[in-house]
Design an enzyme around this catalytic site. Sequence first.
Site, PDB file in Angstrom:
ATOM      1  N   ARG A  20       0.861  -1.175   0.000  1.00 47.16           N
ATOM      2  CA  ARG A  20       0.000   0.000   0.000  1.00 47.16           C
ATOM      3  C   ARG A  20       0.904   1.233   0.000  1.00 47.16           C
ATOM      4  NH1 ARG A  20      -3.598  -2.650  -1.553  1.00 47.16           N
ATOM      5  NH2 ARG A  20      -5.618  -3.050  -0.589  1.00 47.16           N
TER       6      ARG A  20
ATOM      7  N   HIS B  67      -1.420   0.593  -9.813  1.00 49.73           N
ATOM      8  CA  HIS B  67      -2.060  -0.376  -8.916  1.00 49.73           C
ATOM      9  C   HIS B  67      -2.669  -1.552  -9.706  1.00 49.73           C
ATOM     10  CE1 HIS B  67      -3.994  -0.588  -4.641  1.00 49.73           C
ATOM     11  NE2 HIS B  67      -3.755  -1.793  -5.110  1.00 49.73           N
TER      12      HIS B  67
ATOM     13  N   GLU C 183      -3.120   7.919  -3.776  1.00 48.65           N
ATOM     14  CA  GLU C 183      -3.693   7.456  -5.041  1.00 48.65           C
ATOM     15  C   GLU C 183      -4.987   8.179  -5.339  1.00 48.65           C
ATOM     16  OE1 GLU C 183      -3.944   3.140  -5.687  1.00 48.65           O
ATOM     17  OE2 GLU C 183      -1.987   3.047  -4.735  1.00 48.65           O
TER      18      GLU C 183
END
Length: 386
Positions: free
Chosen positions: A273, A320, A302
């Site tokens: 993450r 991602h 993000e």
Amino acid sequence: MATPVSIEVWNPNGKYRVISTKPMPGTRWIRLLTDQNCRVEICTQKKTILSVEDILTLIGDKCDGVIGQLTEDWGEVLFSALSKAGGKAFSNMAVGYNNVDVDAATKYGVAVGNTPGVLTETTAELAASLSLAASRRIVEADEFMRAGLYDGWLPHLFVGNLLKGQTVGVIGAGRIGSAYARMMIEGFKMNLIYFDLYQATRLEKFVTAYGQFLKSNGEEPVTWKRASSMQEVLREADVISLHPILDKTTYHLINKDSLAIMKKEAILVNCSRGPVVDEVALVEHLKENPMFRVGLDVFEDEPFMKPGLRDMKNAVVVPHIASASKWTREGMATLAALNVLGKIKGYPLWSNPNQVEPFLDENSPPPAACPSIVNAKPLGLTASKL
Ligand SMILES: NC(=O)c1ccc[n+]([C@@H]2O[C@H](COP(=O)([O-])OP(=O)(O)OC[C@H]3O[C@@H](n4cnc5c(N)ncnc54)[C@H](O)[C@@H]3O)[C@@H](O)[C@H]2O)c1
Ligand SMILES: O=C(O)[C@H](O)CO
């Protein structure tokens, strides 16, 4: 007044109303729900990230369960609304669930599902791809070719790092971290150093056995070491890949101080993450150390990158996509749907969320169980005897 949202409806007369906040790959997940008397509503709104207000509108007055996405903020507001609408089940279409306030869900009696296992190898493969792309400067070299700059072989052109015989460091040697370690060890004969809160016994056994195999073939054996601190990994490894969960203990695990102790020519990969890395500190480090390279699948804010990152030639960045293989994404959709279905139907919990293959076999009906519910214990859900 609530904003209208566009939806696609399957099996309109189904008894249980199940919402998916996004269209998901494949159709098996829809069929599994409609076959069990669910009316499935899929949000088709052309908006990448749905707001809490959008999802409140979707939930409405009566909703039995929701399949949601890691980009959504599943907290007190949504769980209280879902519970008020009669809902008892939510599943993220992801293994990570740092976007979910599990305590809030438990307070409202809502089960929280996730999708472990089905994405382990796919995610590890992307981490391995980023390790190679960064170490061999593949993206820089590709841009150079496309810009028409190649005018002949040169001894110094895009010189990178050899992986064979070097040390791979893994922070978080769980499912994905261990799968990644095996790929780098088997594929490139790297030695392993890892840090995790728990001992990765199966991984250690694998490296020992593989080392013996290499030795019996007259090759240099590979070795493993369990580090007593993350710093030990950062100091010793040539390629470091991050695979922990995101929580309070792993937030900014990689920061100015930890970057400073890494080798100047190290490779850092992050497929966990974004907030595990202090991205501002990383950009500074990349500027000051041109031979230090990173491969990033995830970002702190993000979908944005911190200022300066996009200009760094020593960074490979992808949006991602670590779990983005067709089989995996269809499987994630299936597991998420079955978590919700299982809770609605009162099925028990699957006994081993690390072995979800029986749910993914297209040729036989899935077990009557919830594949993976993270708050099963506080909700008092019992495990299946299957
Ligand atoms: N980029 C992507 O698309 C993508 C895809 C899948 C998973 N992920 C992320 O990867 C994470 C890991 O997935 P997994 O299936 O391997 O989970 P897992 O639970 O099997 O592994 C996580 C490991 O991290 C370890 N850990 C926890 N806190 C730690 C700490 N402070 N220091 C070191 N290790 C620590 C745990 O002990 C565990 O072994 C997920 O939570 C998710 O956030 C990202
Ligand atoms: O946690 C996850 O599953 C990923 O980030 C998406 O696959």
